[in-house]
Motif scaffolding. Sequence first.
Motif, PDB file in Angstrom:
ATOM      1  N   GLU A 295       0.838  -1.192   0.000  1.00 30.61           N
ATOM      2  CA  GLU A 295       0.000   0.000   0.000  1.00 30.61           C
ATOM      3  C   GLU A 295       0.876   1.246   0.000  1.00 30.61           C
ATOM      4  OE1 GLU A 295      -3.985   1.094   2.276  1.00 30.61           O
ATOM      5  OE2 GLU A 295      -2.249   1.346   3.613  1.00 30.61           O
ATOM      6  N   VAL A 297       0.309   5.201   0.685  1.00 32.69           N
ATOM      7  CA  VAL A 297      -0.640   6.188   1.191  1.00 32.69           C
ATOM      8  C   VAL A 297      -0.171   7.574   0.772  1.00 32.69           C
ATOM      9  CG1 VAL A 297      -1.697   7.223   3.235  1.00 32.69           C
ATOM     10  CG2 VAL A 297      -1.248   4.752   3.162  1.00 32.69           C
ATOM     11  N   ASP A 326     -10.610   5.675   2.905  1.00 33.50           N
ATOM     12  CA  ASP A 326     -11.271   5.109   4.075  1.00 33.50           C
ATOM     13  C   ASP A 326     -12.627   5.784   4.267  1.00 33.50           C
ATOM     14  OD1 ASP A 326     -10.851   7.530   5.409  1.00 33.50           O
ATOM     15  OD2 ASP A 326      -9.115   6.815   6.513  1.00 33.50           O
ATOM     16  N   ALA A 358     -11.205   1.496   1.646  1.00 38.11           N
ATOM     17  CA  ALA A 358      -9.937   1.011   2.178  1.00 38.11           C
ATOM     18  C   ALA A 358     -10.122  -0.169   3.123  1.00 38.11           C
ATOM     19  CB  ALA A 358      -9.212   2.150   2.903  1.00 38.11           C
ATOM     20  N   ARG A 368      -3.810   4.470  -1.457  1.00 40.01           N
ATOM     21  CA  ARG A 368      -4.863   5.046  -0.625  1.00 40.01           C
ATOM     22  C   ARG A 368      -4.647   6.545  -0.508  1.00 40.01           C
ATOM     23  NH1 ARG A 368      -5.579   5.506   5.246  1.00 40.01           N
ATOM     24  NH2 ARG A 368      -3.866   4.028   5.615  1.00 40.01           N
TER      25      ARG A 368
END
Length: 559
Positions: A295, A297, A326, A358, A368
């Motif tokens: 992942e 971010v 999210d 997420a 993300r």
Amino acid sequence: MPHVITQSCCSDGSCVYACPVNCIHPSPDEPGFATAEMLYIDPAACVDCGACVSACPVGAIAPDTKLTPEQLPFIELNAAFYPKREGKLPPTSKLAPVLDAPVVYRRPGGPLRVAVVGSGPAAMYAADELLTQEGVRVNVFEKLPTPYGLVRAGVAPDHQTTKRVTGLFDRIAAKDGFGFYLNVEVGSDITHDELLEHHHAVLYAVGAPNDKRLQVEGMGLAGTATATEVVAWYNGHPDYTDLPVNLSGDRVVIIGNGNVALDVARILTADPDTLARTDIADHALAALRASQVQEVVIAARRGPAASAFTLPELIGLTSTCEVVLDALDHERVSADLAATTDALTRNKLEVLSKLGSASAPITRPRIRLAYGLTPARILGDTEATGVEFTVTGSDQVEQMPAGLVLTSIGYRGKAIAALPFDEASAVVPNAGGRVLEPASGRPLAGTYVAGWIKRGPTGFIGTNKSCAAETVHNLVADYNEGRLRDPHHKPGAIGRFVRGRKPEMIDARGWAAIDEAERTRGGPTRPRDKFTAVPDMLDAAADAPSRPLRQRLLAGLLR
């Protein structure tokens, strides 16, 4: 069947001038051009002539029936730029105004000679504008053995259509009167004053090579770097081949959410087999094959409506990568949508609203987007283990583990020897490209700037075309009005002088040899396999054939 401009638009405006019905906007003479994320074709006015396709240097334009599935959103995006006309026909049948090329008045002492420092888009567009006139000579100086600046070392390897602009630059470099002086650093190998002894003017187009630095505790630990450094690493810039890029953890955090952050996140989560068909550096490809990252971010201090990335890049990202939010950020997107009236911002938010959750299990490397997070410090003692954020506007603290922490908060210009520099704005003080003396405010004789060092890090590759044109017009006006001093030496003397200072200087023939060798190394599956070490570049350049006898004799006569 209207034509459509897609993600790789470079905004240089060539398509605007080629269009016979003025259906591409904003044009370089319109207020919104300098800040536009891309250009747009009016589907109601397009007459399907294809002139824009031929003019586009990066292959960004195609008929709407020939778009790939990933490009289909650009049909609506182009149309959305134009207001609804309620049955009225759009204005057509007039060419957009074209800025006339600067006319150079010849002098008895020889041609106008200009040294251009830097070889990226601003430099090459400036050279092109100058060489519209017969008899002008342009010598381009670049500290690396290879030209074209951020097009070579900054554009992501999976964006090969954008890199097609180098074909235009190759054609400019092949013009009569153009000379390459690669592997030559102005300021150390040759000074500003020495350049002026051989030229009427020196034009600096050196970009904004420094990153803005995040001033928080822990930056500088092992496992921290800037996104720009990682871009240079995977693009094979010789100064960054040994950059330690730790991909052994399952998460990377990028602080800042501009286009560069999206590029880096996309490359770090891409299928290495796909990247193996690009010009990505071999050392980077090997590292990505061994990567454990699941992942990436992309963290931003502000909310979704203030996202710094452009809509075209967001569309491109979501069409090729798994991008998630999210639950809290989905709520933020919904709130921003309800409060926003700006059309472009709404379009971004609409795309964000359709992203996945997420909370879903991670089945392949994903990206993300995270909002409302202000970086407070980098976690770790000797190496980074994560980032501590505060939730923007509150005292709430959130810690996010990561094996690699990158910052992507913008670029900053660097001071140039012998030139004034504004530390606050990080540009060379200038008026229309004329460098200004700080005390008097008067133009510094024979000294000019173009590109990011002139205006700051704004715009895209093609934005430099109109920026460079403005500078060149002012330079030529100064020459025509007798404000530029004649050089002390004949035109041919510069080559001998530079080689005396830097025997390893690489000319156009040397660059052609490097270029051919890289393309050959790439074989049938890759556009090129880059050299990433300067000695290897020099060895390849040494294989260049000698200049024809006629050229050598002519150079001798010009000394």
